[in-house]
Scaffold this active site. Structure first.
Site, PDB file in Angstrom:
ATOM      1  N   ALA A  56      11.493  -7.728  -5.194  1.00 51.15           N
ATOM      2  CA  ALA A  56      11.997  -7.855  -3.828  1.00 51.15           C
ATOM      3  C   ALA A  56      10.799  -7.971  -2.893  1.00 51.15           C
ATOM      4  CB  ALA A  56      12.846  -6.645  -3.450  1.00 51.15           C
ATOM      5  N   ILE A  82       7.908  -4.324  -5.911  1.00 53.18           N
ATOM      6  CA  ILE A  82       7.612  -4.787  -4.552  1.00 53.18           C
ATOM      7  C   ILE A  82       6.734  -6.034  -4.608  1.00 53.18           C
ATOM      8  CG2 ILE A  82       6.677  -4.176  -2.307  1.00 53.18           C
ATOM      9  CD1 ILE A  82       9.143  -2.523  -3.248  1.00 53.18           C
ATOM     10  N   LYS A  83       7.252  -7.097  -4.036  1.00 54.42           N
ATOM     11  CA  LYS A  83       6.548  -8.376  -4.035  1.00 54.42           C
ATOM     12  C   LYS A  83       5.702  -8.479  -2.770  1.00 54.42           C
ATOM     13  CE  LYS A  83       7.810 -13.045  -5.572  1.00 54.42           C
ATOM     14  NZ  LYS A  83       8.965 -13.954  -5.741  1.00 54.42           N
ATOM     15  N   LEU A  84       4.402  -8.685  -2.956  1.00 53.05           N
ATOM     16  CA  LEU A  84       3.440  -8.698  -1.855  1.00 53.05           C
ATOM     17  C   LEU A  84       2.700 -10.023  -1.807  1.00 53.05           C
ATOM     18  CD1 LEU A  84       1.855  -5.231  -2.674  1.00 53.05           C
ATOM     19  CD2 LEU A  84       3.416  -5.671  -0.761  1.00 53.05           C
TER      20      LEU A  84
END
Length: 214
Positions: A56, A82-84
């Site tokens: 996400a 967590i997509k950064l």
């Protein structure tokens, strides 16, 4: 090699999951927008189908904002990754989240140097966009091979997640180059089943079976 489905379509996810081939799901703001749902709701629904990594993506561009969004997303389910973005602030957030035991996926990777930075900061996954590199006249698969060599050289545990996969050949070449994961659309996954000789052989078996019943 693990397969993630790159979609927010719940019906596609259920279909692929029924085949027993899907290990996780990746999303991004564009994918979420197509569903007409807010991200928190969509990720929660995906987690009810898939018991595996669900990426996400944060929207904020500053590290503080990214960490705030990450905290909310991580509450949804233990499987949320967590997509950064590959930016300086993204790396600040990646380092902090990694220290806190939160899984991360650094996206928009277009060079081996970028992947190296993400691995040094403890990223769980890096996502090189092979199809987009092909689009601008570079060879995306070369990047997978370069990253694999660097990660092997230094024992990085960060996994290579081949992204922007356009066709079945991309999947095969990513596997040969040593990618740990390929995130793919449903149509590409379906294409992995297909070979004309398989269909011809099945048709022949069925025809012979029909003759034997007469």
């Amino acid at each position: 090699m693990q397969f993630f489905l790159d979609t927010g379509d719940l019906n596609e996810i259920k279909t692929a999951h029924s085949w027993g081939l899907i290990d996780g799901v990746t999303t991004n703001p564009s994918i979420v927008a197509k569903t007409g749902k807010d991200q928190m709701t969509l990720i929660r629904e995906i987690c009810e189908i898939i018991d595996g990594p669900i990426s996400a993506e944060v929207i904020a561009l500053d590290a503080e904002g990214m960490l705030k969004e990450a905290a909310e997303l991580a509450k949804i389910n233990k499987n949320v990754v967590i997509k950064l973005p590959m930016t300086k602030d993204g790396m600040i957030a990646c380092k902090k989240l990694s220290k806190d035991g939160v899984k991360t996926n650094v996206t928009l990777i277009f060079s081996a140097n970028q992947a190296l930075l993400a691995a040094k900061n403890g990223a769980t996954y890096v996502s090189p966009f092979i199809g987009r590199l092909d689009d601008v006249g570079q060879t995306g698969m070369d990047l997978i091979a370069e990253i694999r060599t660097i990660f092997n050289n230094y024992g990085f545990e960060t996994q290579i997640l081949a992204a922007s996969v356009r066709h079945s050949e991309h999947v095969k070449m990513s596997a040969l180059a040593g990618a740990d994961v390929a995130t793919i659309p449903l149509k590409v996954l379906e294409g992995l089943f297909a070979h004309p000789l398989t269909k011809m052989g099945l048709d022949q078996f069925l025809a012979d079976h029909a003759k034997s019943k007469k």
